[in-house]
Design a protein around this motif. Structure first.
Motif, mmCIF file in Angstrom:
data_model
loop_
_atom_site.group_PDB
_atom_site.id
_atom_site.type_symbol
_atom_site.label_atom_id
_atom_site.label_comp_id
_atom_site.label_asym_id
_atom_site.label_seq_id
_atom_site.Cartn_x
_atom_site.Cartn_y
_atom_site.Cartn_z
ATOM 1 N N LYS A 197 0.819 -1.226 0.000
ATOM 2 C CA LYS A 197 0.000 0.000 0.000
ATOM 3 C C LYS A 197 0.841 1.258 0.000
ATOM 4 O O LYS A 197 0.477 2.271 -0.566
ATOM 5 N N LYS A 198 1.991 1.191 0.674
ATOM 6 C CA LYS A 198 2.779 2.409 0.840
ATOM 7 C C LYS A 198 3.803 2.589 -0.275
ATOM 8 O O LYS A 198 4.571 3.539 -0.252
ATOM 9 N N LYS B 47 5.170 3.168 -4.156
ATOM 10 C CA LYS B 47 4.736 3.879 -5.351
ATOM 11 C C LYS B 47 4.554 2.901 -6.494
ATOM 12 O O LYS B 47 5.221 1.862 -6.554
ATOM 13 N N TRP C 43 0.447 8.161 -13.127
ATOM 14 C CA TRP C 43 0.295 7.568 -11.791
ATOM 15 C C TRP C 43 1.616 7.132 -11.188
ATOM 16 O O TRP C 43 1.671 6.764 -10.026
ATOM 17 N N LYS D 150 2.497 7.799 -7.737
ATOM 18 C CA LYS D 150 1.441 7.703 -6.712
ATOM 19 C C LYS D 150 1.605 6.440 -5.893
ATOM 20 O O LYS D 150 2.038 5.407 -6.383
ATOM 21 N N LYS D 151 1.208 6.550 -4.629
ATOM 22 C CA LYS D 151 1.227 5.354 -3.796
ATOM 23 C C LYS D 151 -0.034 4.554 -4.039
ATOM 24 O O LYS D 151 -1.085 5.123 -4.345
ATOM 25 N N GLU E 256 -2.009 3.196 -2.026
ATOM 26 C CA GLU E 256 -3.137 3.525 -1.146
ATOM 27 C C GLU E 256 -3.912 4.743 -1.635
ATOM 28 O O GLU E 256 -5.039 4.965 -1.213
ATOM 29 N N ASP E 257 -3.302 5.528 -2.538
ATOM 30 C CA ASP E 257 -4.008 6.690 -3.071
ATOM 31 C C ASP E 257 -4.786 6.376 -4.347
ATOM 32 O O ASP E 257 -5.429 7.251 -4.918
ATOM 33 N N SER F 235 -7.634 4.252 -6.766
ATOM 34 C CA SER F 235 -8.922 3.566 -6.607
ATOM 35 C C SER F 235 -8.687 2.072 -6.777
ATOM 36 O O SER F 235 -7.625 1.640 -7.222
#
Lengths: 434, 297
Positions: B84-85, B87, B122, B125-126, B128-129, B131
């Motif tokens: 989740k954390k 990238k 993306w 992006k991590k 968890e961020d 969808s």
């Protein structure tokens, strides 16, 4: 091998890049000195701002004279108890000490009256001053001049020297050795707990988020487990290294700053005064002792037991993490890990630091589960080579053993969902060949 | 491409696979069907070398399963998982490297795929961020990033909205056209009919049928025809249970040993026949029928 390296890298970077790691690493070495500085500052401020507290003393014996201190002044009078109490109530006096006439052999009835609860400091100050006065008085009555007693009081300081096999001599000091054993033992204890928990959390995260299914389709569970353990060890070592550098740097800066603050002359005087008053003791001796410590052995042992203990327990933490699905489920399996850790922690204080060469100390520092913490308590006192060798080889064997057991549990555990295992199922997993 | 011979696996007293023989041809989409707990996941895990079979063998391109096959398989498990954390970019790179791609190759291929799926923005992006659908796409790309000749997808469409499911379906078909063999494990029969060339059905640790979709369907034809007669010139026999709609009569008739032509000949005197069509069971019906009938044994 290459894949383990990838896992190590990921585990290491994922943690080191976190802001929380940076904060903890940078702030921890600052927090303790900061707290201490704040305490010292508050104490100093308080002392400076405090008005002198005057205490009324009514001594029916007319024998005792209490010396005023920085905080407390004593005023002696023949006032009646009620009058004196009135003074306290008015706020003219901080308190009132009544010393009734008594038999010197069993002084009784000494009472302190105050508007607020008197602090410990004051009470013990009063008690010790009175005790001394009464003792002096009694000596005087038996015909001995108290001055003679003061003269006779002697301070004894034994210098201990260790003879080594080569016939050399080393100045040793129990206090310094105690401190080294204490700090090293605690550091290893904390490191095992903190980073062991990180391993467990990591394993649980991978298991509960099902990443592990993808990972084990690319590499062996054992590689994954070892990669994680080693990666996190790297994080811990990095943190330790940064702390050492930071603390070292800070100390240099602080002492440098203090040195600048202090006028040269004053510093010289202080040094000279120190030399005259306490020749060949205190700082000088500590320096001598520190010179006498075999730092190479000490550091080598520390690194060995630090890593050995971590790897031994780290594998167990990984095994536990693999068997459960949430950190709270892990509690039931934590006992076999926490008990030996706490035993070695307690053993460090109760046995090892008290008597590093006792039989209990020997066994604690040889058994792999307790040796990482226990042996560090002994190393600075000097440990026979064969004991060190035995302890180290057993630790390596112990590490191989726990890794083997944990690997067996891990391999099956990470793929098991929905069932809460018991010790019995874990045992079954260990016995399963495949 | 893939062949299993007499594969057996049991967990304690539970049999997960019994003497399983499978043959998956190169370049096909192979549907692996079966209810939950039938043994599909066990089979997939054995092929992925996550667990070992108790007995039996697996061959890939005629060679017994070996550690170096790992880099030739892409595996998308049913239960998805990403860090989740982490990238998007780091995550893909990690999975690609674990599958044996070099740093340079991995980066090249990730960029290629991110562009193709219009996900380049993306990168940083991590997870968890993102969808759920976006994360699924990341997962899908991570699965195929090393260009594996064998792709194993466990319920690949679950968690996707219809638009994204369509995109994934197109990607699977494109991979197939490039020669990738795909094993698709699912209980969504509509995607099976649409995508699969070959299927095998497993129930209670055993294979209960396999073949091409056509073969399977043919062997499960109930030999029944649907008939519509417009404005019959003589009354339809009552036992055919016809129902009338605007003068048209619809009913179904079994062949009962006749050939379709004989049956048609018998029907012609009743009037204008506007429909005469054999009932072909859907894969779903076959699936349910098979699972039920093996349960009764």
């Amino acid at each position: 091998m290459n894949k383990i390296w990838l896992v190590i890298q990921r585990e290491y970077l994922a943690r080191v890049k976190k802001k929380s790691f940076l904060l903890a690493t940078l702030l921890t070495p600052l927090i303790f000195p900061a707290i201490m500085a704040i305490f010292v500052w508050i104490a100093v401020e308080e002392k400076e701002n405090q008005s002198l507290r005057i205490i009324e003393v009514v001594d029916d014996n007319k024998l005792f004279f209490l010396e005023s201190s920085e905080q407390y002044a004593f005023s002696f009078s023949d006032r009646s108890i009620d009058e004196a109490k009135e003074l306290v109530k008015n706020g003219d006096r901080y308190g009132f000490l009544h010393i009734p006439s008594f038999d010197l052999k069993s002084p009784q009835g000494i009472t302190f009256y105050g508007e607020e609860n008197p602090n410990m400091n004051l009470m013990s100050y009063l008690e010790s001053s009175l005790k001394k006065k009464i003792e002096d008085q009694r000596l005087y009555e038996t015909g001995i001049d108290p001055k003679i007693i003061t003269d006779i009081r002697t301070s004894v300081d034994i210098k201990s020297i260790m003879l080594d096999e080569q016939g050399g001599e080393k100045v040793s000091n129990a206090t310094v050795n105690y401190a080294i054993g204490f700090v090293a033992g605690i550091l290893i204890y904390m490191f095992i707990f903190i980073y062991g928990n990180q391993i467990m959390q990591g394993v649980i995260e991978e298991k509960s988020s099902r990443i592990v299914e993808i990972l084990v389709s690319s590499l062996k569970p054992f590689q994954l487990m070892m990669g994680k353990i080693v990666g996190i060890a790297g994080v811990g070592l990095t943190q330790l290294l940064i702390w050492i550098v930071l603390i070292g740097g800070l100390t240099t800066i602080v002492t440098g700053y203090l040195g600048m603050q202090m006028p040269q002359q004053q510093a010289m005087e202080m040094a000279q005064a120190g030399m005259e008053q306490v020749p060949d003791s205190g700082v000088a001796e500590i320096l001598q002792v520190i010179n006498g410590i075999d730092f190479v052995t000490l550091v080598a042992c520390f690194v060995f037991y630090f890593l050995g203990g971590y790897l031994l327990y780290g594998a167990l933490f990984a095994g536990i993490g693999s068997a459960v699905e949430t950190p709270s489920d892990a509690q039931q399996f934590m006992l076999p890990v926490t008990v030996p850790l706490i035993v070695s922690y307690m053993g460090l204080f109760v046995f090892i630091l008290q008597d590093p060469n006792s039989t209990t100390s020997f066994w604690l520092s040889v058994i792999p589960l307790t040796s990482p913490i226990a042996m560090m308590g002994r190393v600075s006192y000097g440990v026979p080579f064969w004991e060190l060798a035995l302890s180290m080889s057993l630790l390596i064997l112990g590490f191989l053993g726990t890794t083997w057991v944990a690997g067996k549990i891990y391999r099956i555990g990470i793929l098991m969902h929905g069932t809460k295992p018991s010790y019995k199922t874990l045992w079954k997993w260990i016995k399963t060949n495949n | 491409m893939l062949e299993t011979q007499k594969l057996n696996k049991s967990y304690g007293t539970n049999r997960a696979l019994t003497d399983l023989d499978l043959k998956v041809n190169k370049g096909v989409i192979f549907g692996l069907l079966g209810p939950n707990g039938a043994g599909k996941s066990t089979l997939i895990r054995i092929i992925n070398q996550i667990i070992d079979a108790d007995s039996g063998q697996v061959f890939i391109d005629g060679r017994p399963l070996a550690p170096d096959h790992i880099s030739q398989i892409g595996y998308l498990p049913e239960e998805r998982g990403l860090y989740k954390k982490m990238k998007v970019w780091d995550q893909m790179l990690y999975f690609a490297r674990l599958k044996g791609l070099s740093q340079i190759d991995a980066k090249k291929r990730i960029n290629l795929w991110l562009d193709k799926m219009e996900m380049s923005t993306w990168k940083e992006k991590k997870i968890e961020d993102l969808s759920k659908g976006m994360a699924q796409k990341v997962q899908f790309i991570s699965t195929i990033i090393h260009n594996p000749p064998l792709l194993i997808l466990d319920e690949p469409f679950s968690g996707f909205d219809p638009v994204n499911a369509e995109i994934i379906k197109d990607q699977i078909l494109e991979l197939k056209s490039q020669g990738t063999t795909v094993i698709l494990s699912t209980h969504r029969m509509e995607s099976v009919e649409l995508l699969c060339d070959q299927v095998a059905m497993i129930n209670r640790s055993q294979k209960i049928l396999d073949g091409t979709i056509r073969q399977v369907k043919n062997s499960y034809r109930p030999e029944v025809f649907q008939v519509t007669v417009d404005h019959p010139v003589k009354p339809i026999p009552a036992e055919w249970i016809a129902h009338e709609e605007d003068g048209s009569y619809h009913f179904t008739l079994p062949l009962s040993g006749k050939t379709p032509n004989e049956l048609l000949g018998e029907l012609m005197p009743y009037g204008q026949i506007s429909r005469f069509q054999e009932v072909i069971p859907s894969m779903e019906e076959i699936f349910i029928h098979q699972v039920k009938s093996t349960k009764h044994e």
